[in-house]
Design a protein around this motif. Structure first.
Motif, PDB file in Angstrom:
ATOM      1  N   ASP A 183       0.829  -1.211   0.000  1.00 36.79           N
ATOM      2  CA  ASP A 183       0.000   0.000   0.000  1.00 36.79           C
ATOM      3  C   ASP A 183       0.860   1.257   0.000  1.00 36.79           C
ATOM      4  OD1 ASP A 183      -2.232  -1.482  -0.057  1.00 36.79           O
ATOM      5  OD2 ASP A 183      -2.714  -1.291   2.082  1.00 36.79           O
ATOM      6  N   LYS A 219       0.883   4.220  -2.658  1.00 30.10           N
ATOM      7  CA  LYS A 219       0.563   5.591  -2.262  1.00 30.10           C
ATOM      8  C   LYS A 219       1.697   6.560  -2.624  1.00 30.10           C
ATOM      9  CE  LYS A 219      -1.485   8.382   1.143  1.00 30.10           C
ATOM     10  NZ  LYS A 219      -2.439   8.447   2.213  1.00 30.10           N
ATOM     11  N   THR A 239       1.554  12.761   2.556  1.00 28.34           N
ATOM     12  CA  THR A 239       1.416  11.319   2.795  1.00 28.34           C
ATOM     13  C   THR A 239       0.364  11.004   3.845  1.00 28.34           C
ATOM     14  OG1 THR A 239       3.276  11.387   4.347  1.00 28.34           O
ATOM     15  CG2 THR A 239       3.748  10.592   2.119  1.00 28.34           C
TER      16      THR A 239
END
Lengths: 309, 329
Positions: A126, A130, A167
């Motif tokens: 993930d 991302k 983020t």
């Protein structure tokens, strides 16, 4: 839309305990209150040393304010325990001026961007997805993520810092002189990027700069800071068309390139006769235009007057 | 506009730096004519060769790293390049003076401001001590530091940054230079201070009919003070014209894009123009135009042939194969 963030009477005093035991304090931020609407773009201008950065750090509780408080989306940040505050920080991020010092030179870009995500327990697949998406958003090829900061130009590095700030999916970004180190042509790229991601992600900005033209371009509402205080605040067009505070006027008059060539004969500051004439008039202030009178300041607390029109 | 002989004429100056066998082309053949009683602005981004130009004029290029490949710099006809150090010294600090960005770096921390001015005027003008003292007084008065003797007796660290810059200007003009190089003199100052220093420089220029090369990365600062302007990109002058004309009718795509990329209130809501890609690497020496890789108008000829800086209208030169079309970009 209601305010996302509200500051109430923020005061920040830097203590310098001398060897002689004296307890001197310097009021870097002095009773500052303002609020930023959701998805707003709030600008703070001021010259060096006026307390812009100190205010930003106090707002985010990186250096908690000496007194006063911050309410973020209904939550009083001062009431949070350290652990709760840390979790809350995900929602607000800051981008500093110098991308050389805000990226760890010994970490790859991928690792720098991973840190926060690891902390919240995201798994590697993930994370990679991302990070690739964020780098793509700021215009850096994902293939470069295994490189180190020194392999990038200053403009690219600032993009990476912006990607890192994103983020944690923040709602609120503090941009502290984010383009001041960049050349004009690169500066324009980063500004366009900031405006694009604001639109795309629905972010709220606090934009801090010494560059009045830049703030005028970027922001909806501008506050002028001087010696730790906000001396005037108004919607951008209103502030430029109708500055009421003497310092704001001097500042605007000093901006290069606004009124053609300099006139050698005139003085840089307003003469006392001008000052009489232009003393901040409370009459006719439009709504949202807040001004303090520093010309007649004798004590340390300026009177703020807000228009109601 | 200027029929007089230039005070300083730089012609086709090429400078390269070598370090551990790597070459970097700092100046790729620049020509500028600088006149008395005129402020010539030199604007460019970091690494474009602004400071190398000024260092070349006063003969302070670092040796042996910097090598002058070709060209000439003449001061009223006298060739300055390759002049022996002792002869050059008569020009540097005397007829040609310089003001730098960071006064704190260039003022000597161990001497008072008064001592540093006296050193200049005794060395270059041969003044006696008492005359030098009087001269120091006069100079500080000129730059607005003359209220009392405080600054004269002060060490640089005792002065604010604006005062330091004024003190450095006093030292620079101490020997009545004909030509002043101001290299980003206001870049580290706040806007209100910046305006004061710009006014001071312009007033001094008028008073002493000096020529001035004013270097800055900030076009809006140059706009305040310059009569003429040259735009430098990757070691090449890409455009040179009267100040006002540059804003009315830019003739090089780089200038055009640069002007459109400066944010201000009037552009609110519109996207800023950007210049794609990166500045040409100083290691590269392409046969064509230095701006071609980033230029939206570049055609095949731009990569093949380096455009010459030629006048397309009186006093307005552009180094672009398509100068006539650039303004429509």
């Amino acid at each position: 839309m209601g305010p996302l963030i509200q500051c109430h009477g923020i005061v920040k005093i830097h203590r310098s305990g001398g060897l002689d035991g004296a307890n001197r304090g310097f009021k870097a931020v002095d009773d500052v209150s303002f609020s930023i609407e959701k998805k707003g773009n709030f600008g703070i201008v001021g010259e060096s040393g006026c307390g812009k950065t100190t205010l930003a750090r106090a707002m985010l509780y990186l250096d908690p304010p000496t007194s006063g408080g911050v309410v973020f989306d209904g939550v009083d940040l001062g009431s949070l325990k350290p652990r709760q505050l840390r979790a809350f920080r995900r929602r607000m991020q800051i981008v500093f001026q110098d991308p050389h010092s805000s990226l760890d030179p010994r970490m790859t870009i991928y690792d720098s961007l991973s840190e926060g995500l690891i902390n919240i327990g995201m798994d590697r697949a993930d994370r990679t997805k991302k990070i690739g998406r964020l780098l793509d958003l700021v215009g850096i090829s994902g293939a470069l993520s295994s490189r180190f900061p020194h392999e990038f130009s200053t403009g690219q590095r600032q993009r990476i810092v912006i990607a890192r700030a994103l983020t944690m999916d923040p709602e609120f970004l503090v941009l502290d002189e984010p383009v001041s180190n960049l050349d004009v042509s690169i500066q324009a790229q980063v500004i366009n990027l900031l405006l694009d991601i604001k639109e795309e992600l629905g972010l709220t900005y606090l934009f801090i700069s010494h560059d009045i033209n830049l703030v005028a371009y970027m922001c909806d509402i501008v506050a002028v800071m001087y010696k730790g205080k906000i001396v005037e605040q108004a919607p951008t067009e209103e502030l430029f068309a109708n500055p009421r505070n003497e310092y704001t006027r001097t500042l605007l008059a000093s901006v290069p390139g606004r009124s053609g060539q300099i006139d050698v004969s005139s003085a840089a500051t307003l003469s006392s006769a001008d000052r009489e004439k232009t003393a901040p008039a409370v009459q006719g202030l439009s709504k949202g235009h807040v001004v303090s009178d520093i010309t007649s300041r004798t004590g340390d607390k300026p009177d703020l007057t807000e228009g109601t029109r | 506009m200027n029929t007089a002989e230039p005070l300083i004429a730089i012609e086709n100056l090429r400078v390269e730096f070598t370090q551990e066998k790597r070459r970097a082309f700092a100046l790729r053949g620049i020509s500028i004519s600088l006149y008395r009683n005129e402020v010539h602005g030199l604007v460019g981004e970091s690494g474009s060769g602004k400071t190398v130009t000024s260092m070349a004029i006063i003969g302070l290029l670092p040796k042996p790293a910097a090598k002058i490949l070709s060209g000439s710099i003449r001061y009223e006809g006298q060739e300055l390049l390759f002049l022996p150090e002792d002869e050059l010294r008569a020009y540097r600090g005397g007829k040609i003076a310089m003001v730098f960005q960071e006064p704190a770096k260039y003022l000597n921390p161990a001497f008072t401001v008064g001592e540093q001015i006296r050193e200049m005027v005794t060395l270059h003008m041969g003044l006696e001590r008492s005359q030098a003292e009087a001269r120091a007084h006069e100079l500080l008065g000129l730059v607005g530091l003359g209220k009392d003797d405080r600054v004269l007796k002060a060490y640089p660290h005792e002065l604010s940054s604006g005062m330091k810059q004024r003190a450095m200007i006093a030292i620079a003009i101490s020997c009545n230079p004909d030509f002043l190089i101001a290299d980003e003199p206001t870049t580290s100052l706040d806007v209100t201070l910046q305006l004061q220093i710009l006014k001071l420089l312009k007033r001094l220029k008028n008073m002493k009919s000096m020529g001035m090369l004013f270097i800055s990365h900030d076009l809006s600062v140059i706009r305040e003070i310059a009569d003429r302007v040259s735009v430098i990109y990757a070691g090449k002058i890409v455009e040179s014209t009267r100040m006002a004309r540059l804003f009315e009718h830019p003739m090089h795509p780089y200038t055009r894009l640069l002007l459109m990329s400066i944010p201000d209130a009037s552009r609110k809501g519109k996207r800023l123009a950007t210049i794609a890609g990166q500045v040409l690497d100083a290691k590269d020496d392409p046969p064509g135009c230095v701006f071609a890789p980033r230029c939206p108008m570049a055609k095949e000829v731009c990569y093949r042939e380096s455009p010459k800086l030629i006048a397309h209208e009186a006093g307005h030169a552009s180094a672009c194969h398509f100068a006539e079309e650039a303004w429509a970009l």
